[in-house]
Enzyme design. Structure first.
Site, PDB file in Angstrom:
ATOM      1  N   GLY A 241       0.781  -1.235   0.000  1.00  0.00           N
ATOM      2  CA  GLY A 241       0.000   0.000   0.000  1.00  0.00           C
ATOM      3  C   GLY A 241       0.807   1.275   0.000  1.00  0.00           C
ATOM      4  N   PRO A 284       5.285  -4.537  -0.506  1.00  0.00           N
ATOM      5  CA  PRO A 284       5.188  -3.414  -1.440  1.00  0.00           C
ATOM      6  C   PRO A 284       5.123  -3.892  -2.894  1.00  0.00           C
ATOM      7  CG  PRO A 284       7.440  -3.620  -0.628  1.00  0.00           C
ATOM      8  CD  PRO A 284       6.617  -4.644   0.105  1.00  0.00           C
ATOM      9  N   GLY A 285       4.229  -3.319  -3.662  1.00  0.00           N
ATOM     10  CA  GLY A 285       4.158  -3.623  -5.088  1.00  0.00           C
ATOM     11  C   GLY A 285       4.395  -2.330  -5.858  1.00  0.00           C
ATOM     12  N   ARG A 286       3.370  -1.481  -5.842  1.00  0.00           N
ATOM     13  CA  ARG A 286       3.399  -0.218  -6.569  1.00  0.00           C
ATOM     14  C   ARG A 286       4.653   0.618  -6.287  1.00  0.00           C
ATOM     15  NH1 ARG A 286      -1.267   2.559  -7.831  1.00  0.00           N
ATOM     16  NH2 ARG A 286      -2.371   1.346  -6.262  1.00  0.00           N
ATOM     17  N   CYS A 353     -12.304   1.918 -28.936  1.00  0.00           N
ATOM     18  CA  CYS A 353     -13.681   2.323 -29.195  1.00  0.00           C
ATOM     19  C   CYS A 353     -14.438   2.413 -27.887  1.00  0.00           C
ATOM     20  CB  CYS A 353     -14.334   1.333 -30.140  1.00  0.00           C
ATOM     21  SG  CYS A 353     -13.740   1.579 -31.795  1.00  0.00           S
ATOM     22  N   GLU A 354     -14.202   3.482 -27.189  1.00  0.00           N
ATOM     23  CA  GLU A 354     -14.804   3.680 -25.875  1.00  0.00           C
ATOM     24  C   GLU A 354     -14.558   5.136 -25.492  1.00  0.00           C
ATOM     25  OE1 GLU A 354     -15.361   0.726 -23.486  1.00  0.00           O
ATOM     26  OE2 GLU A 354     -15.910   2.077 -21.850  1.00  0.00           O
ATOM     27  N   TYR A 382       0.616  -1.834 -12.255  1.00  0.00           N
ATOM     28  CA  TYR A 382      -0.769  -2.064 -12.680  1.00  0.00           C
ATOM     29  C   TYR A 382      -1.050  -1.467 -14.070  1.00  0.00           C
ATOM     30  CZ  TYR A 382      -0.889  -3.110  -7.724  1.00  0.00           C
ATOM     31  OH  TYR A 382      -0.599  -3.618  -6.480  1.00  0.00           O
TER      32      TYR A 382
HETATM   33  N1  LLP Z   1      -0.556  -7.269  -0.583  1.00  0.00           N
HETATM   34  C1  LLP Z   1      -1.850  -7.522  -0.798  1.00  0.00           C
HETATM   35  C2  LLP Z   1      -2.511  -8.577  -0.014  1.00  0.00           C
HETATM   36  C3  LLP Z   1      -2.568  -6.799  -1.756  1.00  0.00           C
HETATM   37  O1  LLP Z   1      -3.860  -7.052  -1.942  1.00  0.00           O
HETATM   38  C4  LLP Z   1      -1.903  -5.807  -2.519  1.00  0.00           C
HETATM   39  C5  LLP Z   1      -2.608  -5.054  -3.551  1.00  0.00           C
HETATM   40  C6  LLP Z   1      -0.540  -5.576  -2.267  1.00  0.00           C
HETATM   41  C7  LLP Z   1       0.103  -6.317  -1.291  1.00  0.00           C
HETATM   42  C8  LLP Z   1       0.264  -4.559  -3.023  1.00  0.00           C
HETATM   43  O2  LLP Z   1      -0.214  -3.280  -2.843  1.00  0.00           O
HETATM   44  P1  LLP Z   1       0.610  -2.004  -3.373  1.00  0.00           P
HETATM   45  O3  LLP Z   1       1.877  -1.929  -2.553  1.00  0.00           O
HETATM   46  O4  LLP Z   1       0.921  -2.227  -4.801  1.00  0.00           O
HETATM   47  O5  LLP Z   1      -0.286  -0.868  -3.148  1.00  0.00           O
HETATM   48  N2  LLP Z   1      -5.086  -2.223  -9.426  1.00  0.00           N
HETATM   49  C9  LLP Z   1      -5.050  -1.215  -8.392  1.00  0.00           C
HETATM   50  C10 LLP Z   1      -4.295  -1.671  -7.166  1.00  0.00           C
HETATM   51  C11 LLP Z   1      -4.850  -2.945  -6.578  1.00  0.00           C
HETATM   52  C12 LLP Z   1      -4.067  -3.403  -5.403  1.00  0.00           C
HETATM   53  C13 LLP Z   1      -4.542  -4.723  -4.949  1.00  0.00           C
HETATM   54  N3  LLP Z   1      -3.805  -5.274  -3.898  1.00  0.00           N
HETATM   55  C14 LLP Z   1      -4.428   0.044  -8.973  1.00  0.00           C
HETATM   56  O6  LLP Z   1      -4.043   0.033 -10.129  1.00  0.00           O
HETATM   57  O7  LLP Z   1      -4.350   1.066  -8.289  1.00  0.00           O
END
Ligand code: LLP
Length: 427
Positions: A241, A284-286, A353-354, A382
């Site tokens: 997050g 962390p992902g994003r 087309c949207e 993402y």
């Molecule tokens: N861990 C869990 C259990 C999660 O559900 C998620 C994200 C993460 C880690 C990684 O979160 P981050 O650090 O990336 O915020 N498609 C959406 C984001 C969906 C996130 C879903 N879960 C977007 O493009 O904003």
């Protein structure tokens, strides 16, 4: 790193003009050094003498075999949520003991696959899943966590305590009987080791208080479970997050600060509630990949309507669904005219087309003409991972750039690829 030379944008010391010429557009460009720096920052700062710590990269943000190799090289763990993500990790030679397998509706086949592959940790979401998992047989030990809905929800700049009791993820923290029963089910299989709890409160979080509330809530919850079960729960996974910079309005908590905050808060609850926590995880992902990625397009036509000027690019919602899905904001530049004055306010739209296929509703640019190259920044999370083949647009190629060199890590989808899986004749 980005710099401007001869009015042209360079990323990782590679000219975007040359990237477009060599690989075509639209093109996902990743600054490999920036991904590596973010991973190293998390690794360096999420450490503590009180706890064993693991940084778990949430691969849903961006995954291909090259990315999995990079995660492995930098010693992070990896979160996967499907058989597909697990497969990609395995194909990249990722250490399966460092896999954390998530998901609210894993199929039995996926659970079996995780067991067969030797995944190190499975995060259980619900009681039926616990039963399915406990019924399998194992050759090696698997750590199990349970996803808890802590009732703390963060929506970018806001967070709400006691929110979203109906989330599809995890078990509500107040449902202690179900939680106790899940623990018993898991422990009934000797190969499974119930280690503790997981929570994830949202994405693109800017507010330190959201993390404080999450940790305090989990602390008092774990204490309650210790009292109820008489056992200990050594691991706590705080989810992901952490925010990224999309536009100049965004000011994420720096990685060192957010890591220190999480560690300090966990030390605090450990003492306050006498929890005996030994292992902390974050996912962390994003924040690892978003800023490292950009999407390079070629400008096609422009159009003036009564209230707007459109600049059309050769991609759109098929390579970046986030503006349409979340009203996500982005910044853009014309990469071949970086020093030109931005004289116009335009709407950047794609070719799908949207009507909702708009990448940026309003941004300032030099007067764009056909053939200009346009870059949208911070598309690394993402973007590719949520790309579609809508209108049979081919999914763009992905290149990594670093130190003046580029590497094609995912080739562009071809027309042949579009029908590759079409089989059989009509009836
Ligand atoms: N861990 C869990 C259990 C999660 O559900 C998620 C994200 C993460 C880690 C990684 O979160 P981050 O650090 O990336 O915020 N498609 C959406 C984001 C969906 C996130 C879903 N879960 C977007 O493009 O904003």
């Amino acid at each position: 790193m980005k710099e401007v030379k001869n009015n042209t944008l360079y990323i990782g010391n590679v000219s975007t003009k040359e990237l477009a010429a060599q690989y075509g557009t639209p093109l996902y460009i990743y600054d490999q050094a920036l991904i590596e720096q973010k991973m190293d920052d998390f690794k360096a700062h999420f450490v503590s003498s009180d706890f064993e710590t693991n940084v778990v990269y949430a691969s849903k943000a961006f995954l291909c075999t090259a990315m999995a190799k990079l995660v492995k090289k930098h010693g992070l763990y990896m979160d996967v949520v499907s058989g597909g993500e697990l497969y990609v990790a395995a194909q990249a030679g990722f250490d399966m003991r460092h896999i954390v397998f998530h998901g609210n509706n894993k199929s039995v086949q996926e659970l079996e696959m995780a067991v067969r592959y030797g995944a190190g940790t499975i995060v259980i979401d619900n009681e039926a899943e616990a039963r399915e998992l406990a019924a399998l047989s194992f050759e090696q030990k698997i750590n199990v966590l349970l996803r808890i809905n802590p009732g703390v929800e963060a929506h970018t700049h806001q967070f709400i305590v006691t929110a979203h009791v109906d989330s599809k993820f995890g078990i509500l923290k107040s449902d202690t009987e179900t939680i106790r029963s899940i623990i018993d089910t898991i422990e009934s299989n000797e190969a499974l080791s119930f280690q503790g709890f997981h929570a994830h409160i949202g994405s693109q979080i800017f507010d330190k208080n959201a993390f404080r509330a999450e940790i305090e809530t989990m602390g008092s919850f774990i204490k309650e479970m210790i009292n109820k079960t008489g056992r200990s729960f050594p691991a706590l996974d705080l989810g992901g997050g952490f925010a990224a910079v999309y536009t100049k309005e965004d000011a994420p908590i720096p990685i060192d600060e957010v890591c220190a905050l999480l560690i300090d808060q966990c030390s605090l609850i450990n003492e306050k509630y006498d929890l005996h926590l030994k292992r902390l995880m974050i996912e962390p992902g994003r924040s690892i990949v978003a800023e490292a990625g950009s999407t390079l397009y070629t400008v096609g036509f422009t159009k003036i309507t009564p209230h707007k000027k459109y600049v059309f690019v050769d991609g759109g919602m098929s390579d970046n669904i986030r503006p349409a899905l979340y009203q996500a904001a982005y910044d853009a530049d014309l990469t071949n005219r970086m020093n030109d004055k931005k004289t116009e306010t335009v709407c950047i739209a794609g070719k799908c087309c949207e009507s909702g296929d708009v990448l940026i509703e309003k941004t300032d640019l030099p007067c764009a003409v056909t053939g200009d190259q346009l870059i949208v920044y911070t598309t690394g999370a993402y973007g590719y991972s949520m790309a579609s083949r809508y209108n049979m647009l081919c999914v763009p190629a992905v290149v990594f750039v670093k130190n003046g060199r580029s590497s094609l890590v995912v080739r562009r989808q071809s027309f042949e690829d579009l029908i590759e899986r079409d089989e059989g004749d009509i009836l």
